[in-house]
Scaffold this motif. Structure first.
Motif, short mmCIF file in Angstrom:
data_model
loop_
_atom_site.label_atom_id
_atom_site.label_comp_id
_atom_site.label_asym_id
_atom_site.label_seq_id
_atom_site.Cartn_x
_atom_site.Cartn_y
_atom_site.Cartn_z
N LYS A 1 0.81 -1.23 0.00
CA LYS A 1 0.00 0.00 0.00
C LYS A 1 0.84 1.27 0.00
O LYS A 1 0.43 2.30 -0.54
CB LYS A 1 -0.94 0.02 1.22
N ALA B 1 4.38 7.21 3.17
CA ALA B 1 3.43 8.31 2.97
C ALA B 1 3.97 9.63 3.49
O ALA B 1 3.21 10.52 3.84
CB ALA B 1 2.10 7.99 3.62
N ALA C 1 7.11 12.20 5.58
CA ALA C 1 7.62 12.41 6.93
C ALA C 1 6.43 12.27 7.88
O ALA C 1 5.28 12.41 7.46
CB ALA C 1 8.26 13.78 7.05
N ILE D 1 3.81 13.30 10.02
CA ILE D 1 3.14 14.59 10.27
C ILE D 1 2.84 14.77 11.77
O ILE D 1 2.97 15.86 12.32
CB ILE D 1 1.84 14.69 9.44
N LYS D 2 2.46 13.66 12.43
CA LYS D 2 2.12 13.77 13.86
C LYS D 2 3.35 14.08 14.69
O LYS D 2 3.26 14.76 15.72
CB LYS D 2 1.46 12.48 14.33
N GLY E 1 8.20 13.07 1.96
CA GLY E 1 9.47 12.45 2.29
C GLY E 1 9.63 11.06 1.69
O GLY E 1 10.75 10.61 1.44
C1 HXC Z 1 1.86 10.41 9.98
C2 HXC Z 1 0.45 9.21 8.64
C3 HXC Z 1 1.02 9.77 7.48
C4 HXC Z 1 2.09 10.71 7.65
C5 HXC Z 1 -0.53 8.43 6.86
N1 HXC Z 1 -0.50 8.38 8.19
N2 HXC Z 1 0.39 9.26 6.39
N3 HXC Z 1 0.88 9.51 9.86
N4 HXC Z 1 2.45 10.97 8.92
N5 HXC Z 1 2.72 11.27 6.62
C6 HXC Z 1 -1.36 7.59 9.09
C7 HXC Z 1 -2.76 8.13 9.15
O1 HXC Z 1 -2.83 9.20 10.06
C8 HXC Z 1 -3.53 6.92 9.59
O2 HXC Z 1 -3.35 6.76 10.99
C9 HXC Z 1 -2.80 5.78 8.90
O3 HXC Z 1 -1.50 6.27 8.58
C10 HXC Z 1 -3.48 5.34 7.63
O4 HXC Z 1 -3.64 6.49 6.79
P1 HXC Z 1 -5.06 6.92 6.17
O5 HXC Z 1 -4.96 8.36 5.89
O6 HXC Z 1 -6.17 6.46 7.00
O7 HXC Z 1 -5.04 6.08 4.81
P2 HXC Z 1 -5.80 6.42 3.45
O8 HXC Z 1 -7.17 6.98 3.75
O9 HXC Z 1 -5.68 5.21 2.62
O10 HXC Z 1 -4.96 7.62 2.79
C11 HXC Z 1 -3.61 7.41 2.36
C12 HXC Z 1 -2.90 8.76 2.11
C13 HXC Z 1 -3.06 9.67 3.36
C14 HXC Z 1 -3.54 9.46 0.89
C15 HXC Z 1 -1.45 8.48 1.79
O11 HXC Z 1 -2.64 8.91 4.50
C16 HXC Z 1 -2.24 10.91 3.32
O12 HXC Z 1 -2.58 11.88 2.63
N6 HXC Z 1 -1.13 10.95 4.08
C17 HXC Z 1 -0.31 12.11 4.20
C18 HXC Z 1 0.50 12.29 2.96
C19 HXC Z 1 1.40 13.52 3.09
O13 HXC Z 1 0.91 14.65 3.23
N7 HXC Z 1 2.71 13.32 3.06
C20 HXC Z 1 3.65 14.40 3.16
C21 HXC Z 1 4.04 14.54 4.59
S1 HXC Z 1 5.05 15.96 4.80
P3 HXC Z 1 -4.60 6.49 11.97
O14 HXC Z 1 -3.95 6.50 13.32
O15 HXC Z 1 -5.56 7.59 11.73
O16 HXC Z 1 -5.10 5.15 11.52
C22 HXC Z 1 6.56 15.51 4.35
C23 HXC Z 1 7.52 16.61 4.47
C24 HXC Z 1 8.92 16.28 4.24
O17 HXC Z 1 6.86 14.42 3.98
C25 HXC Z 1 9.81 17.34 4.75
C26 HXC Z 1 9.28 18.73 4.82
C27 HXC Z 1 8.69 19.14 6.12
#
Ligand code: HXC
Length: 257
Positions: free
Chosen positions: A59, A63, A65, A67-68, A108
């Motif tokens: 899957k 996803a 870095a 975020i939490k 990330g």
């Molecule tokens: C922390 C994350 C996460 C993340 C997913 N999860 N991505 N936790 N950081 N980046 C967690 C969710 O909170 C959730 O936890 C569990 O993983 C499953 O994710 P869902 O969202 O329920 O899954 P789904 O509905 O299938 O959606 C998948 C997804 C979505 C589209 C990938 O999770 C999403 O948009 N994630 C964030 C993607 C993102 O923005 N990435 C960039 C991060 S910033 P729970 O506990 O609720 O079950 C970054 C910056 C780099 O990388 C450096 C600059 C600062």
């Protein structure tokens, strides 16, 4: 060494690192970062490893870095801890690296894949830099490596809109070397890695270093660098063996020296 957020495996001369935080779609918290870097460094120091595969789950490759983990931090927190600089170490690994990407490679996660030398994508792969939607920008090289990989127009669009691209678009744009059916991704990654690991390791390191030089210098300097390294290959036992094997119509046996 034992790790909590990654799994380590060896297949002959191939080292495999699997991101393993399924509850968070392999979000890259600081522990994952330190463990990936430690494992990759350990493989890099091991002359018995000729290629490293980095992968995630069906899957999600990753996803992004975490975020939490990032959310409560202030500017001074992230500045003083120099968040994400440690990932630079992964780019300094000399052993060739392959990112085998299935599912989400976002933020990330996309940046981590781009630090690797080759991205092999499952047909389910999705790449993007969605940081803008969170009020931040890429922080592990995404704005730089994506732009070099796919050009300004597409990199700008992805970084400004946060849109994801699928595997087909990523391949057309030059981000990934090849697309394979998701069910075959692991085998195919090991197969490519085994091919690379069967070459002379120091020569593979020189080839990698020369290709990477293209991103750091002018054409004339890059060509000069390549030629010097090409000359240097003649100081290796493996050049003698490789050319002798061709002339004698047999398979080479590289000593990796
Ligand atoms: C922390 C994350 C996460 C993340 C997913 N999860 N991505 N936790 N950081 N980046 C967690 C969710 O909170 C959730 O936890 C569990 O993983 C499953 O994710 P869902 O969202 O329920 O899954 P789904 O509905 O299938 O959606 C998948 C997804 C979505 C589209 C990938 O999770 C999403 O948009 N994630 C964030 C993607 C993102 O923005 N990435 C960039 C991060 S910033 P729970 O506990 O609720 O079950 C970054 C910056 C780099 O990388 C450096 C600059 C600062």
């Amino acid at each position: 060494t034992s790790y909590e957020t990654i799994l380590i495996d060896r297949k002959d001369r191939v080292g495999v690192i699997t991101l393993n935080r399924p509850e968070a779609l392999n979000a890259l918290n600081l522990q994952v970062m330190h463990e990936v870097i430690a494992a990759a460094t350990e493989f890099d120091r091991d002359p018995g490893i000729g290629c490293i595969v980095l992968t995630g789950s069906a899957k999600a490759f990753a996803a992004g870095a975490d975020i939490k983990e990032m959310q409560p931090n202030s500017y001074m927190d992230v500045y003083l801890a120099d968040w994400f600089t440690a990932w630079d170490r992964l780019a300094e690994i000399r052993t060739p690296t392959i990112a085998a990407v299935s599912g989400y490679a976002l933020g990330g996660g996309c940046e981590l894949a781009m630090i690797c030398d080759i991205i092999l994508a499952a047909d389910t792969a999705k790449f993007g830099q969605p940081e803008i939607k969170l009020g931040v920008i890429p922080g592990i090289g995404g704005s730089q490596r994506l732009t070099r990989a796919v050009g300004k127009a597409k990199a700008m669009e992805l970084c400004l809109t946060g849109r994801m691209m699928d595997a087909a678009e990523a391949e057309r744009a030059g981000l990934v070397s090849r697309i394979v059916p998701a069910a075959d991704l692991a085998d195919e990654a090991i197969s490519v890695a085994t091919t690379i690991a069967g070459m002379s390791l120091p020569i593979a390191m020189m080839a990698k270093e020369s290709v990477n030089r293209a991103f750091e210098t002018t054409l004339a300097e890059g060509v000069r660098f390549e030629r010097r390294v090409f000359h240097a290959t003649f100081a290796t036992a493996d050049q003698k063996e490789g050319m002798a094997a061709f002339v004698e119509k047999r398979k080479p046996t590289f000593e990796h020296r």
